[in-house]
Scaffold this active site. Structure first.
Site, PDB file in Angstrom:
ATOM      1  N   ARG A  68       0.842  -1.186   0.000  1.00  0.00           N
ATOM      2  CA  ARG A  68       0.000   0.000   0.000  1.00  0.00           C
ATOM      3  C   ARG A  68       0.885   1.247   0.000  1.00  0.00           C
ATOM      4  NH1 ARG A  68      -3.300  -2.836  -1.620  1.00  0.00           N
ATOM      5  NH2 ARG A  68      -5.369  -3.328  -0.781  1.00  0.00           N
ATOM      6  N   HIS A 109      -0.229   0.764 -10.146  1.00  0.00           N
ATOM      7  CA  HIS A 109      -1.033  -0.118  -9.290  1.00  0.00           C
ATOM      8  C   HIS A 109      -1.638  -1.273 -10.095  1.00  0.00           C
ATOM      9  CE1 HIS A 109      -3.376  -0.110  -5.231  1.00  0.00           C
ATOM     10  NE2 HIS A 109      -3.165  -1.342  -5.663  1.00  0.00           N
TER      11      HIS A 109
END
Length: 306
Positions: free
Chosen positions: A221, A269
Site C-alpha cells: 500500500r 497499481h
C-alpha cells in the site's frame, strides 16, 4: 433486503454482468443513486467515500471488492461490530508473485542499466549480475508464495512478520528482530497489510538500518512508504533504487518528484488486479450466507486489520 455497490472510481460493468447472469434475484443499489437505503443489508466497496455507509441503518455485512480492506478500516464512521470480508483469489497471488519476481530479476540482471547503455550505444560486459538476497516483509499468502518462487530460482530469501512462525519454510524473523532481518537482505519487498502499526513503516529510520545499497520493491500500500524519506534514502545511498506500484495518492500527481527520479521505477497499481469473475461469486456467497444466517467466508479479524 438489498446489496449496494459503492465503487465510484472503478468500472463496475463486469460485476453487474456477473450478478445479472448468476444472481439476478439479488436487488442491487448503485452508489450514488441509492433509492432505498433502509433496505440495504450488505455493501460491496472499493475506495468508498468516507461516511458513505452512514445512510444504511440496517447494514449487516461489508464486502471488500479486493484483497485489501484498509480502505474500509480507515473509515471511522463504520460501526465496529459489522463483519468485513475480503476477496481471496489464487490469480491475485499468481500475478503478484510474477510482478515481484520480475522486479527482483530486473534488478539482479540490471535491465535499466542495459536500457541506458543501448541509448548511449555503449557495449559494457562488466559485472552483468548484482548478487541478491531478498527479504519479504509480510509473509501471508502473497508473501509466502513470493518466497517460495524466488527460492526455487536459487535466490536466498528471508521473511519478516509480526509474530512467530515455528514451522515456516524459509529463514524467518519477527517483531524486534527487524534490524537483523534487514541486515540479511539487499532487496526489500513490502507485502505487509496496512494497519496502524505498519502505516509509514518504510521510513528513513528503517532505510538507514538497511544493508547499504538495498533495492526497494513496494507492492503493498502507498501509505506504507514515507515518500519524501525514499528520496532522502536514495540521496544518502542507503537505497540504490526502487520499484513502486502503489502510492500515497493515486493516480500519481503529474508534479510528483518520483516522475523525475531515474532510480525509481513506477507502475500504475497493476501488480495484482482483482478478477470480477473470481471475486463476484465470493460476494454472492456471503450475501446468501447473510440471508440464511450462515458464517461468512474470508471474514477478516478487525483487531488485526486483515
Amino acid at each position: 433486503m438489498s446489496l449496494a455497490i459503492i465503487s465510484p472510481n472503478r468500472d463496475i460493468t463486469p460485476w453487474l454482468e456477473i450478478f445479472k447472469k448468476t444472481a439476478g434475484d439479488i436487488p442491487l443499489e448503485i452508489y450514488p443513486n441509492i433509492k432505498n437505503p433502509a433496505e440495504v443489508s450488505a455493501v460491496m466497496l472499493w475506495q468508498h467515500p468516507k461516511g458513505s455507509l452512514q445512510p444504511f441503518p440496517n447494514l449487516k455485512l461489508i464486502c471488500s471488492m479486493g484483497a485489501g480492506v484498509d480502505h474500509i478500516l480507515g473509515d471511522d464512521t463504520i460501526p465496529a461490530d459489522i463483519p468485513i470480508t475480503r476477496i481471496v483469489d489464487s490469480r491475485l497471488t499468481f500475478s503478484m508473485t510474477n510482478y515481484v519476481v520480475m522486479g527482483v530479476l530486473n534488478h539482479h540482471r540490471q535491465i535499466l542499466r542495459y536500457q541506458a547503455d543501448k541509448q548511449a550505444r555503449k557495449w559494457d560486459m562488466s559485472n552483468p549480475e548484482i548478487p541478491v538476497n531478498v527479504g519479504v516483509m509480510g509473509v501471508g499468502e502473497l508473501g509466502g508464495d513470493v518466497l517460495d518462487k524466488l527460492s526455487l530460482l536459487g535466490i536466498n530469501v528471508y521473511g519478516y512478520g509480526n509474530s512467530p512462525k515455528p514451522d515456516f519454510d524459509h529463514p524467518y524473523y519477527y517483531g524486534e528482530q527487524l534490524e537483523t532481518f534487514l541486515s540479511k537482505c539487499n532487496v526489500l519487498v513490502c507485502l505487509l497489510p496496512l494497519t496502524a502499526q505498519t502505516d509509514g513503516i518504510l521510513n528513513i529510520e528503517l532505510f538507514r538500518k538497511c544493508t547499504k545499497g538495498t533495492y526497494l520493491i513496494n507492492v503493498a500500500r502507498g501509505k506504507h512508504l514515507v515518500e519524501e524519506d525514499l528520496i532522502t534514502a536514495l540521496e544518502e545511498g542507503h537505497l540504490s533504487g526502487a520499484l513502486l506500484d502503489v502510492f500515497q495518492q493515486e493516480p500519481l500527481p503529474k508534479n510528483h518528484p518520483f516522475w523525475e527520479q531515474e532510480k525509481i521505477s513506477i507502475t500504475p497499481h497493476i501488480a495484482s488486479i482483482t478478477n470480477p469473475e473470481a471475486a463476484a461469486p465470493q460476494i454472492i456467497e456471503n450475501y446468501r450466507n447473510l440471508e440464511n444466517g450462515l458464517a461468512f467466508i474470508n471474514q477478516i479479524d478487525r483487531k488485526k486489520g486483515y
